[in-house]
Design a protein around this motif. Structure first.
Motif, PDB file in Angstrom:
ATOM      1  N   ALA A 155       1.229  -0.505   0.280  1.00 38.45           N
ATOM      2  CA  ALA A 155      -0.101   0.489   0.038  1.00 38.45           C
ATOM      3  C   ALA A 155       0.621   1.060  -0.044  1.00 38.45           C
ATOM      4  CB  ALA A 155      -0.756   0.127   1.239  1.00 38.45           C
ATOM      5  N   GLU A 156       1.631   1.328   0.661  1.00 39.02           N
ATOM      6  CA  GLU A 156       2.555   2.671   0.803  1.00 39.02           C
ATOM      7  C   GLU A 156       3.346   2.906  -0.841  1.00 39.02           C
ATOM      8  OE1 GLU A 156       7.205   3.427   2.880  1.00 39.02           O
ATOM      9  OE2 GLU A 156       6.292   1.773   3.443  1.00 39.02           O
ATOM     10  N   VAL A 157       4.159   2.300  -1.626  1.00 42.08           N
ATOM     11  CA  VAL A 157       5.059   1.966  -2.275  1.00 42.08           C
ATOM     12  C   VAL A 157       3.928   2.168  -3.700  1.00 42.08           C
ATOM     13  CG1 VAL A 157       5.758   0.269  -4.678  1.00 42.08           C
ATOM     14  CG2 VAL A 157       6.538  -0.294  -2.008  1.00 42.08           C
ATOM     15  N   ALA A 158       2.542   1.224  -3.535  1.00 38.61           N
ATOM     16  CA  ALA A 158       1.751   2.079  -4.408  1.00 38.61           C
ATOM     17  C   ALA A 158       0.853   3.519  -4.529  1.00 38.61           C
ATOM     18  CB  ALA A 158       0.428   1.275  -4.527  1.00 38.61           C
ATOM     19  N   PRO A 182      31.359   0.802   3.166  1.00 34.54           N
ATOM     20  CA  PRO A 182      30.106   1.385   3.217  1.00 34.54           C
ATOM     21  C   PRO A 182      29.382   2.639   3.748  1.00 34.54           C
ATOM     22  CG  PRO A 182      30.244  -1.131   4.361  1.00 34.54           C
ATOM     23  CD  PRO A 182      31.983  -0.865   4.023  1.00 34.54           C
ATOM     24  N   MET A 183      28.459   2.809   2.545  1.00 35.74           N
ATOM     25  CA  MET A 183      28.384   4.606   2.857  1.00 35.74           C
ATOM     26  C   MET A 183      27.087   4.352   2.594  1.00 35.74           C
ATOM     27  SD  MET A 183      29.077   7.788   3.137  1.00 35.74           S
ATOM     28  CE  MET A 183      30.474   7.431   2.256  1.00 35.74           C
ATOM     29  N   ALA A 184      25.768   3.270   2.578  1.00 35.03           N
ATOM     30  CA  ALA A 184      24.558   3.716   2.669  1.00 35.03           C
ATOM     31  C   ALA A 184      23.840   1.720   2.013  1.00 35.03           C
ATOM     32  CB  ALA A 184      24.616   5.089   1.132  1.00 35.03           C
ATOM     33  N   PHE A 185      22.860   1.799   3.051  1.00 34.08           N
ATOM     34  CA  PHE A 185      21.810   0.570   2.095  1.00 34.08           C
ATOM     35  C   PHE A 185      20.735   1.238   0.813  1.00 34.08           C
ATOM     36  CE2 PHE A 185      18.631  -2.187   2.854  1.00 34.08           C
ATOM     37  CZ  PHE A 185      18.679  -3.162   2.208  1.00 34.08           C
ATOM     38  N   LEU A 186      20.497   1.191   0.415  1.00 31.36           N
ATOM     39  CA  LEU A 186      19.825   2.107  -0.668  1.00 31.36           C
ATOM     40  C   LEU A 186      18.114   0.466  -1.079  1.00 31.36           C
ATOM     41  CD1 LEU A 186      21.694   3.479  -3.311  1.00 31.36           C
ATOM     42  CD2 LEU A 186      21.617   4.432  -1.261  1.00 31.36           C
ATOM     43  N   SER A 187      17.082   0.913  -0.492  1.00 32.95           N
ATOM     44  CA  SER A 187      15.485   0.339  -1.489  1.00 32.95           C
ATOM     45  C   SER A 187      15.000   1.298  -1.798  1.00 32.95           C
ATOM     46  CB  SER A 187      15.342   0.104  -0.076  1.00 32.95           C
ATOM     47  OG  SER A 187      14.465  -0.882  -0.736  1.00 32.95           O
ATOM     48  N   ARG A 228      13.747   9.249   2.328  1.00 27.51           N
ATOM     49  CA  ARG A 228      12.909   8.681   1.517  1.00 27.51           C
ATOM     50  C   ARG A 228      12.271   9.446   0.145  1.00 27.51           C
ATOM     51  NH1 ARG A 228       9.243   4.566   3.779  1.00 27.51           N
ATOM     52  NH2 ARG A 228       9.398   4.051   5.982  1.00 27.51           N
ATOM     53  N   ARG A 229      11.872   9.351  -0.792  1.00 24.51           N
ATOM     54  CA  ARG A 229      12.040   9.969  -1.513  1.00 24.51           C
ATOM     55  C   ARG A 229      11.404   9.232  -2.761  1.00 24.51           C
ATOM     56  NH1 ARG A 229      17.056  11.622  -5.195  1.00 24.51           N
ATOM     57  NH2 ARG A 229      18.040  13.639  -3.791  1.00 24.51           N
ATOM     58  N   THR A 230      10.150  10.066  -3.167  1.00 25.30           N
ATOM     59  CA  THR A 230       8.976   9.687  -4.764  1.00 25.30           C
ATOM     60  C   THR A 230       9.865  11.066  -5.704  1.00 25.30           C
ATOM     61  OG1 THR A 230       7.636   9.081  -3.100  1.00 25.30           O
ATOM     62  CG2 THR A 230       7.444   9.146  -5.470  1.00 25.30           C
ATOM     63  N   ALA A 231      10.170  10.470  -6.659  1.00 27.64           N
ATOM     64  CA  ALA A 231      11.055  11.302  -8.101  1.00 27.64           C
ATOM     65  C   ALA A 231       9.999  11.049  -9.545  1.00 27.64           C
ATOM     66  CB  ALA A 231      12.339  10.680  -7.798  1.00 27.64           C
ATOM     67  N   TYR A 232       9.900  12.547  -9.765  1.00 29.62           N
ATOM     68  CA  TYR A 232       8.924  12.693 -10.530  1.00 29.62           C
ATOM     69  C   TYR A 232       9.242  12.865 -11.766  1.00 29.62           C
ATOM     70  CZ  TYR A 232       6.027  12.691  -6.978  1.00 29.62           C
ATOM     71  OH  TYR A 232       4.755  11.897  -5.465  1.00 29.62           O
ATOM     72  N   ASP A 233       9.172  12.350 -12.883  1.00 31.11           N
ATOM     73  CA  ASP A 233       9.588  13.133 -14.244  1.00 31.11           C
ATOM     74  C   ASP A 233       9.094  13.858 -14.223  1.00 31.11           C
ATOM     75  OD1 ASP A 233       7.032  12.166 -15.826  1.00 31.11           O
ATOM     76  OD2 ASP A 233       7.890  10.835 -16.242  1.00 31.11           O
ATOM     77  N   ASP A 234       9.601  14.770 -16.444  1.00 30.58           N
ATOM     78  CA  ASP A 234       9.310  16.125 -16.428  1.00 30.58           C
ATOM     79  C   ASP A 234       7.199  16.001 -17.041  1.00 30.58           C
ATOM     80  OD1 ASP A 234       9.944  14.582 -18.508  1.00 30.58           O
ATOM     81  OD2 ASP A 234      10.763  16.414 -19.444  1.00 30.58           O
ATOM     82  N   THR A 235       7.565  14.759 -16.982  1.00 27.02           N
ATOM     83  CA  THR A 235       5.641  14.764 -16.950  1.00 27.02           C
ATOM     84  C   THR A 235       4.650  15.063 -15.556  1.00 27.02           C
ATOM     85  OG1 THR A 235       6.173  12.579 -17.488  1.00 27.02           O
ATOM     86  CG2 THR A 235       6.099  13.664 -19.237  1.00 27.02           C
ATOM     87  N   GLY A 236       5.343  14.443 -14.785  1.00 23.52           N
ATOM     88  CA  GLY A 236       4.344  14.704 -13.525  1.00 23.52           C
ATOM     89  C   GLY A 236       4.540  12.878 -13.063  1.00 23.52           C
ATOM     90  N   ARG A 237       5.312  12.568 -13.751  1.00 23.93           N
ATOM     91  CA  ARG A 237       4.887  10.559 -13.355  1.00 23.93           C
ATOM     92  C   ARG A 237       6.061   9.746 -12.810  1.00 23.93           C
ATOM     93  NH1 ARG A 237       6.596   6.864 -18.132  1.00 23.93           N
ATOM     94  NH2 ARG A 237       8.872   8.273 -17.926  1.00 23.93           N
ATOM     95  N   ALA A 238       5.648   9.346 -11.419  1.00 20.22           N
ATOM     96  CA  ALA A 238       5.939   9.033  -9.643  1.00 20.22           C
ATOM     97  C   ALA A 238       7.074   8.073 -11.163  1.00 20.22           C
ATOM     98  CB  ALA A 238       5.629   7.784  -9.228  1.00 20.22           C
ATOM     99  N   VAL A 239       8.618   8.418 -10.677  1.00 15.88           N
ATOM    100  CA  VAL A 239       9.444   7.132 -11.673  1.00 15.88           C
ATOM    101  C   VAL A 239      10.513   6.338 -10.595  1.00 15.88           C
ATOM    102  CG1 VAL A 239       9.471   8.127 -13.850  1.00 15.88           C
ATOM    103  CG2 VAL A 239      11.079   8.748 -11.969  1.00 15.88           C
ATOM    104  N   GLU A 240      10.033   6.564  -9.040  1.00 16.96           N
ATOM    105  CA  GLU A 240      10.943   5.939  -8.563  1.00 16.96           C
ATOM    106  C   GLU A 240      10.305   6.378  -7.051  1.00 16.96           C
ATOM    107  OE1 GLU A 240      14.054   6.155  -5.380  1.00 16.96           O
ATOM    108  OE2 GLU A 240      13.609   7.986  -6.661  1.00 16.96           O
ATOM    109  N   TYR A 241      10.681   5.851  -6.294  1.00 17.87           N
ATOM    110  CA  TYR A 241      10.203   5.039  -5.423  1.00 17.87           C
ATOM    111  C   TYR A 241      11.528   4.768  -3.902  1.00 17.87           C
ATOM    112  CZ  TYR A 241       8.605   5.637  -0.041  1.00 17.87           C
ATOM    113  OH  TYR A 241       7.736   5.288   1.504  1.00 17.87           O
TER     114      TYR A 241
END
Length: 266
Positions: free
Chosen positions: A138-141, A165-170, A233-246
């Motif tokens: 539900a969170e990811v969706a 090691p610097m970071a763990f990325l999910s 926590r980050r949600t990234a969007y492209d130039d069309t406003g579409r979410a492309v990564e969480y």
């Protein structure tokens, strides 16, 4: 105001301890109200941060360093101790003071950790721990604006700098955007892969926090259990406003900091 240098001696014989770094110039203002130890500590820290003093570099013993800089031994000791306390240097018996690592200060902007580490001369590397197709929680969706239970790519990576090691990325990426090839992901950053297939990153929503490391996280990142971690926590969007990564990431607080500027509203 005077300028002093730490200069590199002749190369050591094979098997000997590594030599101090090449000439480093430090400007010490003896008329300033800022203590000399603090001036020296700040300039040493800047040299570490910018790569002039890399991991493993030696400063030599305090007596020699004080002589080269024209300072008292207690002043030099206090400057070095402040960097030891920050985890940037370590004292080694019979060797001297050695640089351990620099803390990465990442600008708070839409950029990838890989690109930031590379720009800072930190020699980034990636170890892909997981690359699978899963059902979105539900969170990811909600973050990606897709149906709960729908397919989503899930990546787990360990990001290293200078082999440490610097970071763990999910990260979660909607299906159909790009080919998430493991070899490619270990060779570069996710955002660079996205740019390579024509995805134009435009904006992101991000939150930063902190907590203590679990036993598993501590082992993965080379920290003691309960060590301080930075979270993002980050949600990234492209130039069309579409979410492309969480993404949900954790960083070693001893090696990493967010750096940003605050402005007063007009």
């Amino acid at each position: 105001m005077t300028k002093n240098s730490v200069r590199q001696p002749a190369a050591p014989p094979p098997g000997a301890a590594p030599a101090p770094p090449a000439a480093l110039d430090f400007t010490l203002d003896r008329s300033s109200p800022v203590p000399l130890y603090y001036q020296l500590a700040q300039q040493l820290e800047a040299a570490i941060e910018h790569g002039a003093l890399g991991p493993g570099s030696l400063l030599g013993n305090e007596v020699d360093l004080a002589g080269r800089l024209g300072l008292s031994r207690p002043t030099v000791r206090q400057a070095i101790q402040s960097l030891v306390d920050k985890g940037l240097m370590v004292r080694r018996r019979g060797v001297g003071t050695q640089v351990v690592h620099s803390q990465v200060k990442r600008p708070l902007e839409l950029s990838s950790l890989y690109d930031d580490l590379e720009a800072a001369g930190q020699k980034p590397a990636t170890r892909v721990l997981r690359a699978s197709l899963e059902q979105a929680s539900a969170e990811v969706a909600a973050a990606l604006n897709i149906a709960e239970g729908g397919d989503v790519h899930h990546l787990q990576r360990l990001r290293l700098a200078h082999g440490q090691p610097m970071a763990f990325l999910s990260n979660y990426v909607p299906t159909g955007l790009l080919d998430l090839d493991t070899d490619r992901l270990e060779a570069t950053g996710l955002y660079r892969v996205m740019r390579g297939v024509g995805i134009i990153l435009h904006s992101a929503r991000q939150s930063v926090g902190a907590r203590c490391a679990t036993a598993g996280e501590a082992e993965l990142l080379g920290e003691p259990e309960g060590a301080a971690l930075l979270t993002m926590r980050r949600t990234a969007y492209d130039d069309t406003g579409r979410a492309v990564e969480y993404g949900t990431h954790i960083y070693r607080a001893s090696r990493y900091a967010f750096d940003f500027q605050l402005l007063v509203r007009p």
